[in-house]
Scaffold this motif. Structure first.
Motif, PDB file in Angstrom:
ATOM      1  N   LEU A  26       0.827  -1.212   0.000  1.00 17.03           N
ATOM      2  CA  LEU A  26       0.000   0.000   0.000  1.00 17.03           C
ATOM      3  C   LEU A  26       0.863   1.264   0.000  1.00 17.03           C
ATOM      4  O   LEU A  26       0.588   2.223  -0.736  1.00 17.03           O
ATOM      5  N   LEU A  27       1.882   1.260   0.825  1.00 18.64           N
ATOM      6  CA  LEU A  27       2.754   2.428   0.917  1.00 18.64           C
ATOM      7  C   LEU A  27       3.543   2.653  -0.366  1.00 18.64           C
ATOM      8  O   LEU A  27       3.746   3.797  -0.781  1.00 18.64           O
ATOM      9  N   ARG A  28       3.964   1.575  -1.018  1.00 24.53           N
ATOM     10  CA  ARG A  28       4.665   1.696  -2.311  1.00 24.53           C
ATOM     11  C   ARG A  28       3.732   2.234  -3.381  1.00 24.53           C
ATOM     12  O   ARG A  28       4.113   3.111  -4.152  1.00 24.53           O
ATOM     13  N   GLN A  29       2.530   1.676  -3.450  1.00 27.38           N
ATOM     14  CA  GLN A  29       1.570   2.082  -4.476  1.00 27.38           C
ATOM     15  C   GLN A  29       1.209   3.563  -4.373  1.00 27.38           C
ATOM     16  O   GLN A  29       0.815   4.179  -5.362  1.00 27.38           O
ATOM     17  N   ASN A  30       1.353   4.112  -3.192  1.00 28.46           N
ATOM     18  CA  ASN A  30       0.990   5.510  -2.965  1.00 28.46           C
ATOM     19  C   ASN A  30       2.205   6.424  -2.802  1.00 28.46           C
ATOM     20  O   ASN A  30       2.091   7.540  -2.292  1.00 28.46           O
ATOM     21  N   ASP A  31       3.353   5.934  -3.234  1.00 27.61           N
ATOM     22  CA  ASP A  31       4.598   6.713  -3.249  1.00 27.61           C
ATOM     23  C   ASP A  31       4.991   7.271  -1.883  1.00 27.61           C
ATOM     24  O   ASP A  31       5.522   8.379  -1.774  1.00 27.61           O
ATOM     25  N   ILE A  32       4.775   6.469  -0.845  1.00 24.86           N
ATOM     26  CA  ILE A  32       5.200   6.836   0.504  1.00 24.86           C
ATOM     27  C   ILE A  32       6.546   6.180   0.807  1.00 24.86           C
ATOM     28  O   ILE A  32       7.383   6.762   1.488  1.00 24.86           O
ATOM     29  N   VAL A  33       6.733   4.959   0.320  1.00 20.31           N
ATOM     30  CA  VAL A  33       8.019   4.284   0.436  1.00 20.31           C
ATOM     31  C   VAL A  33       8.488   3.869  -0.958  1.00 20.31           C
ATOM     32  O   VAL A  33       7.694   3.776  -1.894  1.00 20.31           O
ATOM     33  N   LYS A  34       9.778   3.657  -1.056  1.00 16.62           N
ATOM     34  CA  LYS A  34      10.375   3.177  -2.310  1.00 16.62           C
ATOM     35  C   LYS A  34      11.275   2.002  -1.976  1.00 16.62           C
ATOM     36  O   LYS A  34      11.538   1.730  -0.802  1.00 16.62           O
ATOM     37  N   PHE A  35      11.721   1.307  -2.983  1.00 19.67           N
ATOM     38  CA  PHE A  35      12.608   0.174  -2.756  1.00 19.67           C
ATOM     39  C   PHE A  35      13.659   0.102  -3.839  1.00 19.67           C
ATOM     40  O   PHE A  35      13.526   0.696  -4.907  1.00 19.67           O
ATOM     41  N   ARG A  36      14.699  -0.640  -3.513  1.00 21.86           N
ATOM     42  CA  ARG A  36      15.744  -0.934  -4.492  1.00 21.86           C
ATOM     43  C   ARG A  36      16.228  -2.354  -4.228  1.00 21.86           C
ATOM     44  O   ARG A  36      16.099  -2.869  -3.123  1.00 21.86           O
ATOM     45  N   LYS A  37      16.757  -2.966  -5.230  1.00 22.42           N
ATOM     46  CA  LYS A  37      17.298  -4.315  -5.114  1.00 22.42           C
ATOM     47  C   LYS A  37      18.782  -4.249  -4.798  1.00 22.42           C
ATOM     48  O   LYS A  37      19.516  -3.451  -5.381  1.00 22.42           O
ATOM     49  N   GLU A  38      19.189  -5.066  -3.845  1.00 20.34           N
ATOM     50  CA  GLU A  38      20.605  -5.272  -3.542  1.00 20.34           C
ATOM     51  C   GLU A  38      20.837  -6.772  -3.615  1.00 20.34           C
ATOM     52  O   GLU A  38      20.592  -7.487  -2.645  1.00 20.34           O
ATOM     53  N   GLY A  39      21.262  -7.226  -4.773  1.00 17.81           N
ATOM     54  CA  GLY A  39      21.369  -8.661  -4.992  1.00 17.81           C
ATOM     55  C   GLY A  39      19.974  -9.263  -4.965  1.00 17.81           C
ATOM     56  O   GLY A  39      19.095  -8.842  -5.694  1.00 17.81           O
ATOM     57  N   LYS A  40      19.769 -10.234  -4.083  1.00 13.37           N
ATOM     58  CA  LYS A  40      18.441 -10.849  -3.954  1.00 13.37           C
ATOM     59  C   LYS A  40      17.551 -10.110  -2.965  1.00 13.37           C
ATOM     60  O   LYS A  40      16.348 -10.348  -2.900  1.00 13.37           O
ATOM     61  N   ALA A  41      18.133  -9.217  -2.177  1.00 12.68           N
ATOM     62  CA  ALA A  41      17.377  -8.506  -1.140  1.00 12.68           C
ATOM     63  C   ALA A  41      16.690  -7.262  -1.709  1.00 12.68           C
ATOM     64  O   ALA A  41      17.195  -6.627  -2.637  1.00 12.68           O
ATOM     65  N   THR A  42      15.538  -6.950  -1.155  1.00 12.56           N
ATOM     66  CA  THR A  42      14.823  -5.716  -1.473  1.00 12.56           C
ATOM     67  C   THR A  42      14.913  -4.814  -0.255  1.00 12.56           C
ATOM     68  O   THR A  42      14.504  -5.196   0.842  1.00 12.56           O
ATOM     69  N   VAL A  43      15.475  -3.623  -0.449  1.00 11.31           N
ATOM     70  CA  VAL A  43      15.688  -2.682   0.642  1.00 11.31           C
ATOM     71  C   VAL A  43      14.701  -1.532   0.493  1.00 11.31           C
ATOM     72  O   VAL A  43      14.591  -0.927  -0.574  1.00 11.31           O
ATOM     73  N   TYR A  44      13.974  -1.236   1.581  1.00  9.78           N
ATOM     74  CA  TYR A  44      12.946  -0.196   1.578  1.00  9.78           C
ATOM     75  C   TYR A  44      13.434   1.049   2.297  1.00  9.78           C
ATOM     76  O   TYR A  44      14.242   0.982   3.222  1.00  9.78           O
ATOM     77  N   SER A  45      12.903   2.193   1.860  1.00  5.60           N
ATOM     78  CA  SER A  45      13.187   3.469   2.513  1.00  5.60           C
ATOM     79  C   SER A  45      11.988   4.394   2.272  1.00  5.60           C
ATOM     80  O   SER A  45      11.123   4.108   1.433  1.00  5.60           O
ATOM     81  N   LEU A  46      11.955   5.496   3.009  1.00  7.79           N
ATOM     82  CA  LEU A  46      10.920   6.497   2.763  1.00  7.79           C
ATOM     83  C   LEU A  46      11.136   7.063   1.370  1.00  7.79           C
ATOM     84  O   LEU A  46      12.265   7.174   0.900  1.00  7.79           O
ATOM     85  N   ASP A  47      10.058   7.441   0.718  1.00  3.85           N
ATOM     86  CA  ASP A  47      10.154   7.884  -0.672  1.00  3.85           C
ATOM     87  C   ASP A  47      10.976   9.153  -0.829  1.00  3.85           C
ATOM     88  O   ASP A  47      11.755   9.278  -1.752  1.00  3.85           O
ATOM     89  N   ASP A  48      10.781  10.124   0.072  1.00  4.78           N
ATOM     90  CA  ASP A  48      11.544  11.365  -0.034  1.00  4.78           C
ATOM     91  C   ASP A  48      11.492  12.140   1.282  1.00  4.78           C
ATOM     92  O   ASP A  48      10.881  11.692   2.251  1.00  4.78           O
ATOM     93  N   ASP A  49      12.123  13.291   1.284  1.00  3.28           N
ATOM     94  CA  ASP A  49      12.191  14.109   2.497  1.00  3.28           C
ATOM     95  C   ASP A  49      10.829  14.641   2.934  1.00  3.28           C
ATOM     96  O   ASP A  49      10.639  14.953   4.107  1.00  3.28           O
ATOM     97  N   HIS A  50       9.882  14.757   2.004  1.00  7.34           N
ATOM     98  CA  HIS A  50       8.540  15.222   2.381  1.00  7.34           C
ATOM     99  C   HIS A  50       7.880  14.245   3.347  1.00  7.34           C
ATOM    100  O   HIS A  50       7.248  14.654   4.321  1.00  7.34           O
ATOM    101  N   VAL A  51       8.015  12.979   3.080  1.00  7.78           N
ATOM    102  CA  VAL A  51       7.427  11.951   3.943  1.00  7.78           C
ATOM    103  C   VAL A  51       8.093  11.995   5.314  1.00  7.78           C
ATOM    104  O   VAL A  51       7.413  11.965   6.344  1.00  7.78           O
ATOM    105  N   ALA A  52       9.408  12.109   5.339  1.00  7.11           N
ATOM    106  CA  ALA A  52      10.135  12.196   6.614  1.00  7.11           C
ATOM    107  C   ALA A  52       9.696  13.436   7.389  1.00  7.11           C
ATOM    108  O   ALA A  52       9.477  13.372   8.602  1.00  7.11           O
ATOM    109  N   ALA A  53       9.543  14.557   6.698  1.00  2.00           N
ATOM    110  CA  ALA A  53       9.136  15.804   7.366  1.00  2.00           C
ATOM    111  C   ALA A  53       7.735  15.687   7.953  1.00  2.00           C
ATOM    112  O   ALA A  53       7.478  16.162   9.070  1.00  2.00           O
ATOM    113  N   LEU A  54       6.817  15.059   7.225  1.00  2.00           N
ATOM    114  CA  LEU A  54       5.462  14.862   7.748  1.00  2.00           C
ATOM    115  C   LEU A  54       5.476  13.990   8.998  1.00  2.00           C
ATOM    116  O   LEU A  54       4.794  14.288   9.984  1.00  2.00           O
ATOM    117  N   LEU A  55       6.256  12.938   8.969  1.00  2.00           N
ATOM    118  CA  LEU A  55       6.369  12.049  10.118  1.00  2.00           C
ATOM    119  C   LEU A  55       6.980  12.799  11.305  1.00  2.00           C
ATOM    120  O   LEU A  55       6.478  12.714  12.428  1.00  2.00           O
TER     121      LEU A  55
END
Length: 116
Positions: free
Chosen positions: A71-100
């Motif tokens: 849900l959070l990915r679909q709504n551009d709140i979090v993003k992910f990247r692949k590191e080998g076989k692992a998927t690493v998640y983070s907040l989408d951008d500084d706006h999300v961090a600022a709201l939190l």
């Protein structure tokens, strides 16, 4: 035009949000209306991590976390990247961090919390 105290408003031509923007903003804030998602977002605010890390930190099942991340990915709140076989998640951008940050700051102030 007057406000509820009877004071005349300075700018009589307030530019209101469009209906579409109002609906989009309401949908965006709904995503912050679930304590499970807030825990996930706070964990990602502290550090990017994979689902296995989140299972330990948030103390939830992998399937529950994956569901909320979708849900959070679909709504551009979090993003992910692949590191080998692992998927690493983070907040989408500084706006999300600022709201939190501002939400936490507000609750701490209003509810008298000392520290996290």
């Amino acid at each position: 035009m007057y406000n509820i105290k009877g004071t005349e408003l300075m700018d009589k031509n307030i530019n209101m949000l469009s209906d579409e923007m109002s609906y989009d903003l309401a949908d965006f804030f709904k995503l912050f209306g679930d304590s499970t998602r807030i825990k996930i977002l706070y964990a990602l605010y502290k550090s990017e991590m994979n689902v296995s890390d989140m299972v330990e930190v948030v103390d939830m099942t992998q399937s529950a976390i994956s569901h909320q991340l979708r849900l959070l990915r679909q709504n551009d709140i979090v993003k992910f990247r692949k590191e080998g076989k692992a998927t690493v998640y983070s907040l989408d951008d500084d706006h999300v961090a600022a709201l939190l940050e501002k939400g936490i700051e507000h609750i701490m102030h209003k509810n008298g919390y000392e520290e996290l």
